[in-house]
Design a protein around this motif. Structure first.
Motif, PDB file in Angstrom:
ATOM      1  N   LEU A 206      -1.019  -5.421  -2.575  1.00 43.22           N
ATOM      2  CA  LEU A 206      -2.114  -5.184  -3.504  1.00 43.22           C
ATOM      3  C   LEU A 206      -1.645  -5.416  -4.931  1.00 43.22           C
ATOM      4  CD1 LEU A 206      -3.285  -1.920  -1.753  1.00 43.22           C
ATOM      5  CD2 LEU A 206      -4.447  -4.122  -1.679  1.00 43.22           C
TER       6      LEU A 206
ATOM      7  N   MET B  77      -8.178   2.136   1.609  1.00 39.56           N
ATOM      8  CA  MET B  77      -7.292   1.156   2.243  1.00 39.56           C
ATOM      9  C   MET B  77      -6.585   1.784   3.441  1.00 39.56           C
ATOM     10  SD  MET B  77      -7.639  -1.710   0.628  1.00 39.56           S
ATOM     11  CE  MET B  77      -9.336  -1.251   0.310  1.00 39.56           C
ATOM     12  N   LYS B  78      -6.168   3.050   3.299  1.00 41.66           N
ATOM     13  CA  LYS B  78      -5.504   3.748   4.403  1.00 41.66           C
ATOM     14  C   LYS B  78      -6.438   3.934   5.603  1.00 41.66           C
ATOM     15  CE  LYS B  78      -2.832   7.343   4.242  1.00 41.66           C
ATOM     16  NZ  LYS B  78      -1.759   7.024   5.155  1.00 41.66           N
TER      17      LYS B  78
ATOM     18  N   LEU C  75       0.843  -1.193   0.000  1.00 40.89           N
ATOM     19  CA  LEU C  75       0.000   0.000   0.000  1.00 40.89           C
ATOM     20  C   LEU C  75       0.883   1.249   0.000  1.00 40.89           C
ATOM     21  CD1 LEU C  75      -2.643   1.554   0.187  1.00 40.89           C
ATOM     22  CD2 LEU C  75      -2.692   1.059   2.644  1.00 40.89           C
TER      23      LEU C  75
ATOM     24  N   LEU D  91       0.445  -4.695   3.652  1.00 39.11           N
ATOM     25  CA  LEU D  91      -0.727  -4.952   2.807  1.00 39.11           C
ATOM     26  C   LEU D  91      -0.268  -4.985   1.347  1.00 39.11           C
ATOM     27  CD1 LEU D  91      -3.779  -5.355   2.455  1.00 39.11           C
ATOM     28  CD2 LEU D  91      -3.981  -2.864   2.302  1.00 39.11           C
TER      29      LEU D  91
ATOM     30  N   GLU E 268      -4.555  -9.403   3.817  1.00 39.94           N
ATOM     31  CA  GLU E 268      -5.400  -9.146   2.645  1.00 39.94           C
ATOM     32  C   GLU E 268      -6.805  -9.722   2.866  1.00 39.94           C
ATOM     33  OE1 GLU E 268      -1.428  -8.390   1.778  1.00 39.94           O
ATOM     34  OE2 GLU E 268      -2.157 -10.360   2.330  1.00 39.94           O
TER      35      GLU E 268
ATOM     36  N   VAL F 180      -8.708  -7.493   5.280  1.00 44.23           N
ATOM     37  CA  VAL F 180      -9.201  -6.262   4.646  1.00 44.23           C
ATOM     38  C   VAL F 180     -10.469  -6.542   3.853  1.00 44.23           C
ATOM     39  CG1 VAL F 180      -8.698  -4.500   2.896  1.00 44.23           C
ATOM     40  CG2 VAL F 180      -6.965  -5.094   4.592  1.00 44.23           C
TER      41      VAL F 180
ATOM     42  N   GLU G 236      -9.443   4.703  -3.885  1.00 47.17           N
ATOM     43  CA  GLU G 236      -9.418   3.320  -3.394  1.00 47.17           C
ATOM     44  C   GLU G 236      -8.246   3.107  -2.450  1.00 47.17           C
ATOM     45  OE1 GLU G 236      -9.852   0.453  -6.610  1.00 47.17           O
ATOM     46  OE2 GLU G 236     -11.170   1.840  -7.655  1.00 47.17           O
TER      47      GLU G 236
ATOM     48  N   ILE H  65     -13.921  -1.371  -5.021  1.00 46.96           N
ATOM     49  CA  ILE H  65     -12.511  -1.069  -5.318  1.00 46.96           C
ATOM     50  C   ILE H  65     -12.113  -1.709  -6.664  1.00 46.96           C
ATOM     51  CG2 ILE H  65     -11.669  -0.611  -2.977  1.00 46.96           C
ATOM     52  CD1 ILE H  65     -10.837  -3.591  -2.831  1.00 46.96           C
TER      53      ILE H  65
ATOM     54  N   ASN I  69       0.828  -0.585   6.596  1.00 55.52           N
ATOM     55  CA  ASN I  69       0.772  -0.200   5.181  1.00 55.52           C
ATOM     56  C   ASN I  69       1.815  -0.909   4.328  1.00 55.52           C
ATOM     57  OD1 ASN I  69      -1.359   1.481   5.696  1.00 55.52           O
ATOM     58  ND2 ASN I  69      -0.219   3.382   5.444  1.00 55.52           N
TER      59      ASN I  69
END
Length: 142
Positions: free
Chosen positions: A70, A56-57, A29, A68, A89, A92, A52, A128, A65
Motif C-alpha cells: 500500500l 483491508m484486514k 499492510l 499487500l 492489489e 483488493v 481503512e 479509502i 498481509n
C-alpha cells in the motif's frame, strides 16, 4: 504569447509537484498496521486512517498481509485509470468494487481489468481516501 522556454519551465515545475506528492515507497499492510504513516517524495508524512487499514484486514486473509503493498496508486491516462501494482492489489480493488468473488489464494487464475473508469476511481477514493494516490501518465512527446 508565452515562450517555449517559459512553458517548459512551468511544465517541469508542475511535474515536480506531482512527483513530490506521491509516496516514496509502498509498505505492507502489516507494516502500516504498526506504523500508519506513508512517507512522500517531498519528505512529508501522509497519515493513514486506521479504519481503512481495518477494512483491508477484513478483505485480505492474515497470511497475505505481508504481501499487500500500500498505498494504491492509480495513473490517469486520458479518461482511464490504471492501477499500478501487483495482482493482489488489483484483486483488493476489484473486491472493494464488487467486481470479483474469486479467492485471493487463486491469484494465478485471477484476471484483473486492465483499467478503470472515473466512477470506479471515485468509489475507491471515497472509500479509502488515505490509501489512494493519483498520478498522471506523462507523454514524453509533449
Amino acid at each position: 504569447m508565452m515562450s517555449k522556454k517559459l512553458l517548459e519551465g512551468l511544465w517541469r515545475s508542475e511535474k515536480a509537484k506531482i512527483i513530490a506528492s506521491l509516496p516514496k515507497t509502498k509498505k505492507s499492510l502489516t507494516s502500516l498496521l504498526s506504523h500508519p504513516i506513508i512517507e512522500l517524495n517531498n519528505g512529508e508524512d501522509s497519515y493513514v486512517e486506521i479504519s481503512e487499514l481495518e477494512l483491508m484486514k477484513q478483505i485480505v486473509p492474515n497470511t497475505l498481509n505481508d504481501q499487500l503493498m500500500l498505498p494504491f496508486t492509480f495513473q490517469k491516462k486520458k479518461s482511464l485509470y490504471y492501477l499500478l501494482g501487483g495482482k493482489l492489489e488489483k484483486w483488493v480493488i476489484e473486491k472493494l468494487l464488487g467486481l470479483t468473488d474469486s479467492s485471493p489464494f487463486l491469484l494465478e487464475v485471477f484476471t484483473p481489468r486492465s483499467s478503470y473508469f472515473v466512477y470506479h476511481f471515485k468509489r475507491i477514493q471515497s472509500r479509502i481516501p488515505t490509501l489512494v494516490f493519483l498520478t498522471f501518465h506523462i507523454d514524453s512527446r509533449s
